[in-house]
Design an enzyme around this catalytic site. Structure first.
Site, PDB file in Angstrom:
ATOM      1  N   HIS A  76       0.848  -1.197   0.000  1.00  0.00           N
ATOM      2  CA  HIS A  76       0.000   0.000   0.000  1.00  0.00           C
ATOM      3  C   HIS A  76       0.880   1.243   0.000  1.00  0.00           C
ATOM      4  O   HIS A  76       1.851   1.306   0.744  1.00  0.00           O
ATOM      5  CB  HIS A  76      -0.905  -0.023   1.232  1.00  0.00           C
ATOM      6  CG  HIS A  76      -2.032   0.968   1.174  1.00  0.00           C
ATOM      7  ND1 HIS A  76      -1.823   2.328   1.236  1.00  0.00           N
ATOM      8  CD2 HIS A  76      -3.367   0.801   1.039  1.00  0.00           C
ATOM      9  CE1 HIS A  76      -3.001   2.945   1.150  1.00  0.00           C
ATOM     10  NE2 HIS A  76      -3.945   2.039   1.023  1.00  0.00           N
ATOM     11  N   ARG A  86      -6.031  10.169  -0.599  1.00  0.00           N
ATOM     12  CA  ARG A  86      -5.735  10.570  -1.983  1.00  0.00           C
ATOM     13  C   ARG A  86      -7.016  10.667  -2.795  1.00  0.00           C
ATOM     14  O   ARG A  86      -7.157  11.534  -3.645  1.00  0.00           O
ATOM     15  CB  ARG A  86      -4.747   9.580  -2.612  1.00  0.00           C
ATOM     16  CG  ARG A  86      -3.317   9.791  -2.148  1.00  0.00           C
ATOM     17  CD  ARG A  86      -2.398   8.672  -2.598  1.00  0.00           C
ATOM     18  NE  ARG A  86      -2.738   7.413  -1.941  1.00  0.00           N
ATOM     19  CZ  ARG A  86      -2.895   6.258  -2.545  1.00  0.00           C
ATOM     20  NH1 ARG A  86      -2.726   6.168  -3.840  1.00  0.00           N
ATOM     21  NH2 ARG A  86      -3.218   5.171  -1.859  1.00  0.00           N
TER      22      ARG A  86
END
Lengths: 614, 245
Positions: A257, A273
């Site tokens: 990740h 994000r």
């Protein structure tokens, strides 16, 4: 010896297991979930971001539907997935979200009218439709054409697990927590249940069941740095691989990740994000858009993690006493958004880093996060090799994720697959008669008792479980990380084989009485090293790059030779390597291999003439 | 020069007939950003492999690692040693049954609580696969989630004066659970139904208002407001019932 009979036995009480248990219990079958921890502490609860489902209620998800979701999932998997399974999943996901709403999940809902959002650090405006007011809304996640991720603030997994566990309590699903399965009981054809160890008293308990399901989550803890909870150590997998006849699928497919925090490796959600956060380098400048002009920070996880690592290798990492890292910037999202929709992130940053993300940058780097591989099942969730054994969720290789899963697709998979496989278990129960063989049950129990006695007495040796475990983790970290090479993987396999020999000579420092954490760790260690070898050896043999599996010496995706799934068996307990076999990635092809639209790489097409052996 | 931390840790293994309850002392050199999660694991791996404690997510999300830290219930995983003095005393949470050392059995206690409060949506509606979801105002959803954020760590119960005095007191966690369903429009239970569950000394009227529950809640749930709200609501329900008779 205490023996407990149940119709359906589920190993794990996270979302996949409990969702399936509800299907079994409401069909009238007695159902028990075994869990190392109280059900609500299962790692599903830590999933922050959300669940992907093509509902298309939010204006940014307008026109979304299972077809688009399916396409994103196949591209995300780098064509490594089983397309029939990905299709099943995408079609069912919207219904499952509504089912969860019916059961009580407080999904965030569409608020009609104008609002602003961020993308790539810039502010934009959107207008939500009046007619969709109050329907389940969605946020953006990586690798998706639409805003598709349904969410409850950034505590989605928590809120859904609490709801699903409530429904389990309502329907009489029993959860036996602090209980760890240490061996399957089977006769080479049919699974009869498990031998489990109580983590309260240390007592061994035999569970006999017509159907047994593995829903124990991932196994990130075989790596030293992982976002996974400490319980995600693959102990149930070790019991499955120990059968020698049930294979693990695609163990080399490991997801890193992009935003594990430094230090401590705790995850901050992709929602950061998705909601408009950016990645910055040592000069506090954005860089993802130079590598990925189209998707930038919101390319798929494998691609973003790769570019981040590349960018740090180029010298743009931030130096720290914990190694290089990059920055995640969510400051521009503002206090209300951060303390509201990203509240968990806010608490993690302030609580563990002493950083206020409203005003400060968050130190992040790619960290082991998800296991695409696991117990290989067919599309019904039935494990290869043994009747009466099923698997779902991260524990399984069902396989809708192929070589990279999209953010929000695993949490959705838990409940969608849990529901589908749960219904298949009910069908199996209704059409099956199981004859339990008491000799085999007694023998399995005795073998486990012996294993414990050997560890406590130190008959096989005196290696320290913690030292051997740390060496396994370091070997894997060094050789089977984001970028892989033949040399590194050969070294890794070599190191792990030495570790395996030592794992066979572990002896306890303590008397092993009661819950004994040392004994619990020792019982799974040899199996964990075997899993680590499945990861490393599978990666060594796979001479191509696909999704999260990135070979620097074989940078092209090779659809001619490698459009296949690895099946790893541990045939004999004393073997030093897994036995690998391969099967086609998918039987049904709706979308033939092509360009993902991000993470550009060379492709050797299946039309290229030179064959594998040529 | 970093500090040498002195840990006093409660020890007792009920499964070992030679074990008697006592305190053990461990010394550990403090490192940068040291948390009790890292410290306890180091003690177990380097000094005493028999030490029992519970951790799971180690990110303050799952609630597994509640313990009494220098006299105060809290989550060990997000407790940084730099916020503590050089001598750290760790005890298991009271109220819950001891498994061993710092590990307690919260699972059994909480599953009983789900049944006492009937911690699920009560509705006569049947789920229809082909229908759109029932609409809900986003603000209502957010208010429900605010109360749904409880992680069942048990800290509030361990810090509760009433719960320490009487075993049958439901505690702030159960009362908060009722509050969560009370504001959920999907739950068809009436105030009268909730009164049956918490309108007594085991429930809302047992609360002495000391409010340590809110002080120690690691998720900062608005427990004081919840308890006040429920007390008022149930008080009114009681009076209404009285006049109806």
């Amino acid at each position: 010896m205490q023996t407990i009979y149940t119709d359906v036995l589920v190993i794990g009480a996270g979302l996949a297991g409990e969702r399936a248990a509800i299907e079994a219990a409401t069909a009238g079958h007695s159902t028990i979930c075994l869990s190392i921890v109280p059900a609500r502490r299962s790692h599903s609860s830590a999933a922050q971001g959300g669940m992907q489902a093509g509902l298309g209620n939010s204006c940014m998800g307008d026109g979304d539907c299972p077809d688009v979701h399916f396409e994103d999932t196949v591209k995300g998997s780098d064509w490594g997935c089983d397309q029939e399974v990905a299709r099943l999943f995408a079609e069912r996901a919207p219904i499952e979200m509504r089912q969860l709403a019916h059961w009580g999940v407080p999904w965030n809902r569409v608020v009609p009218g104008k609002s602003t959002y961020f993308k790539g650090g810039q502010q934009f405006e959107k207008v939500e439709k009046e007619e969709n007011a109050g329907l389940i809304t969605s946020r953006a996640f990586g690798g998706t054409a639409k805003w598709r991720t349904c969410y409850v603030s950034d505590g989605t997994g928590h809120a859904v697990l609490f709801t699903v566990d409530n429904v389990c309590a309502q329907h009489g699903v029993e959860v036996h927590d602090k209980t760890e399965a240490i061996s399957l009981i089977h006769d080479g054809e049919t699974c009869f249940g498990v031998v489990a160890r109580s983590l309260r008293t240390g007592e061994l308990i035999t569970y006999i069941a017509k159907a047994t399901m593995v829903a124990s989550g991932g196994f990130g803890r075989i790596y030293p740095n992982t976002t996974n909870a400490v319980i995600c150590d693959g102990s149930a997998h070790t019991a499955v691989l120990d059968t020698g006849i049930v294979p693990m699928g695609n163990m080399e497919a490991v997801q890193f990740h992009p935003t594990g925090i430094v230090p401590t490796d705790i995850l901050v959600t992709e929602g950061c994000r998705g909601d408009g956060g950016t990645l910055l380098d040592v000069n506090e400048e954005r860089f993802m858009h130079t590598y990925e002009p189209e998707k930038a920070e919101l390319a798929s996880r494998d691609v973003v993690s790769r570019w981040m690592t590349h960018h740090m290798r180029e010298g743009f990492g931030v130096k720290s006493s914990y190694g290089d890292h990059l920055w995640l910037d969510i400051r521009h999202l503002g206090e209300k958004h951060i303390t509201g929709k990203l509240r968990e992130v806010y608490e993690i940053c302030t609580g563990f880093l002493g950083i206020d993300p409203i005003h400060q940058l968050i130190p992040v780097r790619p960290t082991q996060h998800y296991s695409m591989g696991g117990v290989r099942t067919n599309k019904d969730g039935a494990a290869y090799g043994l009747k009466g054994l099923f698997a779902a969720g991260e524990a399984a290789c069902w396989d809708m994720h192929g070589f990279n899963r999209l953010g929000g697709n695993s949490l959705a998979e838990t409940v969608v697959a849990g529901g589908i496989v749960g219904r298949k278990i009910v069908e199996y129960m209704e059409g099956t008669e199981v004859l339990f063989n008491s000799r085999i049950i007694d023998e399995t129990y005795a073998a486990q008792k012996q294993r414990i006695d050997d560890l406590v007495s130190g008959r096989k040796g005196t290696e320290s479980v913690y030292k051997v475990r740390a060496d396994m983790q370091q070997a894997l970290h060094k050789g089977a990380n984001i970028f892989r090479t033949q040399e590194g993987l050969e070294e890794c396999v070599d190191a792990l084989q030495k570790v395996l020999e030592r794992a066979r000579t572990v002896g306890l420092r303590t008397n092993g009485k009661g819950a004994s954490p040392e004994l619990a760790a020792a019982l799974k260690l040899e199996g964990q090293v075997k899993m680590a070898l499945m990861v490393a050896y599978g990666a060594l043999q796979r001479t191509e790059s696909r999704g999260s599996h990135n070979r620097e010496d074989f940078p092209a995706r090779n659809d001619r030779d490698w459009l296949v799934r690895t099946l790893a068996y541990w045939k004999n307990p004393d073997d030093m390597l897994p036995t690998l076999q391969y099967e086609p990635a998918t039987q049904v092809t709706e979308i033939p291999p092509g360009d993902r639209g991000y993470g550009k790489m060379a492709v050797i097409s299946s039309d290229d003439s030179k064959g594998k052996e040529g | 020069m970093s500090r040498l931390l002195k840990f006093n840790i409660f020890r007792y293994n009920p499964q070992d007939e030679t074990s008697v309850p006592h305190m053990d002392e461990f010394v550990l050199e403090e490192t940068e950003a040291l948390t009790l999660f890292i410290a306890l694991n180091r003690i177990r791996e380097e000094q005493d492999a028999s030490l029992q404690f519970d951790f799971c997510c180690r990110a303050g999300i799952c609630g597994a690692c509640g313990m009494v830290i220098n006299g105060r219930p809290g989550l060990a995983c997000h407790t940084k040693t730099r916020d503590l003095p050089g001598e750290i005393t760790l005890l298991p949470l009271p109220v819950f049954k001891l498994v061993g050392d710092l590990s307690v059995d919260t699972g059994t206690w909480f599953r009983e609580m789900y049944h006492k409060t009937e911690s699920w949506i009560h509705t006569t509606k049947v789920f229809d696969e082909n229908a759109l979801e029932d609409r809900m105002d986003n603000e209502v959803a957010e208010n429900i989630y605010e109360l749904d954020r409880c992680i069942e760590c048990g800290c509030c119960v361990s810090a509760c004066g009433t719960a320490r005095l009487r075993e049958d007191f439901m505690g702030a966690v159960a009362l908060n659970r009722i509050g969560r369903f009370l504001i959920d429009p999907r739950d068809q239970r009436t105030e009268r139904d909730y009164y049956e569950i918490i309108g007594n000394d085991e429930g809302i009227f047992g609360c002495m208002g000391l409010l340590a529950c809110e002080d120690v809640c690691p998720k900062h749930l608005p427990l004081q407001n919840q308890l006040g709200f429920l007390r008022r609501k149930m008080g009114i329900t009681a009076i209404k019932t009285l006049f109806r008779k």
